[in-house]
Design a protein around this motif. Structure first.
Motif, PDB file in Angstrom:
ATOM      1  N   GLY A   1       0.778  -1.227   0.000  1.00 60.93           N
ATOM      2  CA  GLY A   1       0.000   0.000   0.000  1.00 60.93           C
ATOM      3  C   GLY A   1       0.808   1.274   0.000  1.00 60.93           C
ATOM      4  N   GLY A   2       2.127   1.159   0.117  1.00 64.28           N
ATOM      5  CA  GLY A   2       2.944   2.357   0.077  1.00 64.28           C
ATOM      6  C   GLY A   2       2.967   2.971  -1.314  1.00 64.28           C
ATOM      7  N   GLY A   3       3.553   4.164  -1.397  1.00 65.62           N
ATOM      8  CA  GLY A   3       3.642   4.831  -2.688  1.00 65.62           C
ATOM      9  C   GLY A   3       3.995   6.282  -2.532  1.00 65.62           C
ATOM     10  N   LEU A   4       3.810   7.011  -3.628  1.00 64.17           N
ATOM     11  CA  LEU A   4       4.091   8.441  -3.674  1.00 64.17           C
ATOM     12  C   LEU A   4       2.774   9.206  -3.639  1.00 64.17           C
ATOM     13  N   VAL A   5       2.680  10.185  -2.753  1.00 64.08           N
ATOM     14  CA  VAL A   5       1.454  10.968  -2.627  1.00 64.08           C
ATOM     15  C   VAL A   5       1.832  12.411  -2.329  1.00 64.08           C
ATOM     16  N   GLN A   6       0.986  13.331  -2.733  1.00 65.27           N
ATOM     17  CA  GLN A   6       1.224  14.741  -2.427  1.00 65.27           C
ATOM     18  C   GLN A   6       0.812  15.056  -0.993  1.00 65.27           C
ATOM     19  N   ALA A   7       1.414  16.075  -0.447  1.00 69.27           N
ATOM     20  CA  ALA A   7       1.049  16.516   0.901  1.00 69.27           C
ATOM     21  C   ALA A   7      -0.449  16.792   0.966  1.00 69.27           C
ATOM     22  N   GLY A   8      -1.050  16.350   2.048  1.00 71.76           N
ATOM     23  CA  GLY A   8      -2.494  16.480   2.211  1.00 71.76           C
ATOM     24  C   GLY A   8      -3.271  15.271   1.741  1.00 71.76           C
TER      25      GLY A   8
ATOM     26  N   LYS B   1      -1.193  11.413  15.632  1.00 67.45           N
ATOM     27  CA  LYS B   1      -2.494  11.352  16.309  1.00 67.45           C
ATOM     28  C   LYS B   1      -3.488  12.275  15.603  1.00 67.45           C
ATOM     29  N   GLY B   2      -4.671  11.745  15.347  1.00 66.39           N
ATOM     30  CA  GLY B   2      -5.694  12.519  14.656  1.00 66.39           C
ATOM     31  C   GLY B   2      -5.631  12.421  13.146  1.00 66.39           C
ATOM     32  N   ARG B   3      -4.536  11.885  12.618  1.00 63.14           N
ATOM     33  CA  ARG B   3      -4.388  11.745  11.160  1.00 63.14           C
ATOM     34  C   ARG B   3      -4.342  10.282  10.721  1.00 63.14           C
TER      35      ARG B   3
ATOM     36  N   SER C   1      -4.170  13.282   5.614  1.00 61.20           N
ATOM     37  CA  SER C   1      -3.476  14.569   5.798  1.00 61.20           C
ATOM     38  C   SER C   1      -1.970  14.373   5.879  1.00 61.20           C
ATOM     39  N   LEU C   2      -1.447  13.623   4.939  1.00 58.65           N
ATOM     40  CA  LEU C   2      -0.027  13.285   4.971  1.00 58.65           C
ATOM     41  C   LEU C   2       0.851  14.508   4.787  1.00 58.65           C
ATOM     42  N   LYS C   3       2.002  14.461   5.439  1.00 55.48           N
ATOM     43  CA  LYS C   3       2.967  15.547   5.402  1.00 55.48           C
ATOM     44  C   LYS C   3       4.295  15.008   4.873  1.00 55.48           C
ATOM     45  N   PRO C   4       5.152  15.880   4.331  1.00 60.62           N
ATOM     46  CA  PRO C   4       6.477  15.403   3.888  1.00 60.62           C
ATOM     47  C   PRO C   4       7.246  14.696   5.012  1.00 60.62           C
TER      48      PRO C   4
ATOM     49  N   GLY D   1       8.731  -4.077   5.143  1.00 58.20           N
ATOM     50  CA  GLY D   1       8.590  -2.637   4.990  1.00 58.20           C
ATOM     51  C   GLY D   1       8.003  -2.225   3.659  1.00 58.20           C
ATOM     52  N   THR D   2       7.345  -1.077   3.664  1.00 54.94           N
ATOM     53  CA  THR D   2       6.805  -0.498   2.443  1.00 54.94           C
ATOM     54  C   THR D   2       7.112   0.995   2.453  1.00 54.94           C
ATOM     55  N   GLN D   3       7.560   1.516   1.311  1.00 52.19           N
ATOM     56  CA  GLN D   3       8.005   2.909   1.224  1.00 52.19           C
ATOM     57  C   GLN D   3       6.810   3.843   1.051  1.00 52.19           C
ATOM     58  N   VAL D   4       6.796   4.890   1.861  1.00 57.36           N
ATOM     59  CA  VAL D   4       5.813   5.971   1.728  1.00 57.36           C
ATOM     60  C   VAL D   4       6.590   7.256   1.484  1.00 57.36           C
ATOM     61  N   THR D   5       6.271   7.927   0.389  1.00 55.80           N
ATOM     62  CA  THR D   5       6.921   9.190   0.054  1.00 55.80           C
ATOM     63  C   THR D   5       5.860  10.260  -0.121  1.00 55.80           C
ATOM     64  N   VAL D   6       6.001  11.343   0.631  1.00 52.54           N
ATOM     65  CA  VAL D   6       5.042  12.444   0.564  1.00 52.54           C
ATOM     66  C   VAL D   6       5.759  13.664  -0.005  1.00 52.54           C
ATOM     67  N   SER D   7       5.289  14.138  -1.130  1.00 47.43           N
ATOM     68  CA  SER D   7       5.912  15.285  -1.774  1.00 47.43           C
ATOM     69  C   SER D   7       5.224  16.580  -1.334  1.00 47.43           C
TER      70      SER D   7
END
Length: 126
Positions: free
Chosen positions: A8-15, A65-67, A85-88, A119-125
């Protein structure tokens, strides 16, 4: 035997949002304390969230917490981490882990966990 596989990991934009899954091919999850940890580049691996043997018992790092929401489907043997609400700063490799001893009072400590996924990589741009 417990074998944990994250996805389920991947690249996603902030928010944005991502949903991580952790499948167990062994004994049912419902008898374990389960946790999510993450490791960012150049940093130590850190606690993210955990769920106790009773699914009403959960705990989160202050930073998420909360996200983020941890949950599990015992029938399907799948642990999930819904991340909104992902953040970098959330960029990291995310790991799930199983504590066969159900040591809930130690659930933030990595050494308590007996099995880990790859592990799975999560990248937030930004």
């Amino acid at each position: 035997q417990v074998q944990l596989v994250e996805s389920g990991g991947g690249l996603v934009q902030a928010g944005g949002s991502l949903r991580l899954s952790c499948a167990n091919s062994g004994r049912t999850f419902s008898i374990y304390t389960m946790g999510w940890f993450r490791q960012a580049p150049g940093k130590e691996r850190e606690f993210v969230a955990a769920i106790g043997r009773s699914d009403s018992t959960t705990d989160y790092a202050d930073s998420v917490k909360g996200r983020f929401t941890i949950s599990r489907d015992g029938a399907e043997n799948v642990l999930t981490l819904q991340m909104n609400s992902l953040k970098p700063d959330d960029t990291a490799i995310y790991y799930c882990a199983a504590d066969l001893g159900n040591n809930w009072f130690l659930h933030r400590k990595q050494t308590v966990y007996d099995y880990w996924g790859q592990g799975t990589q999560v990248t937030v741009s930004s």
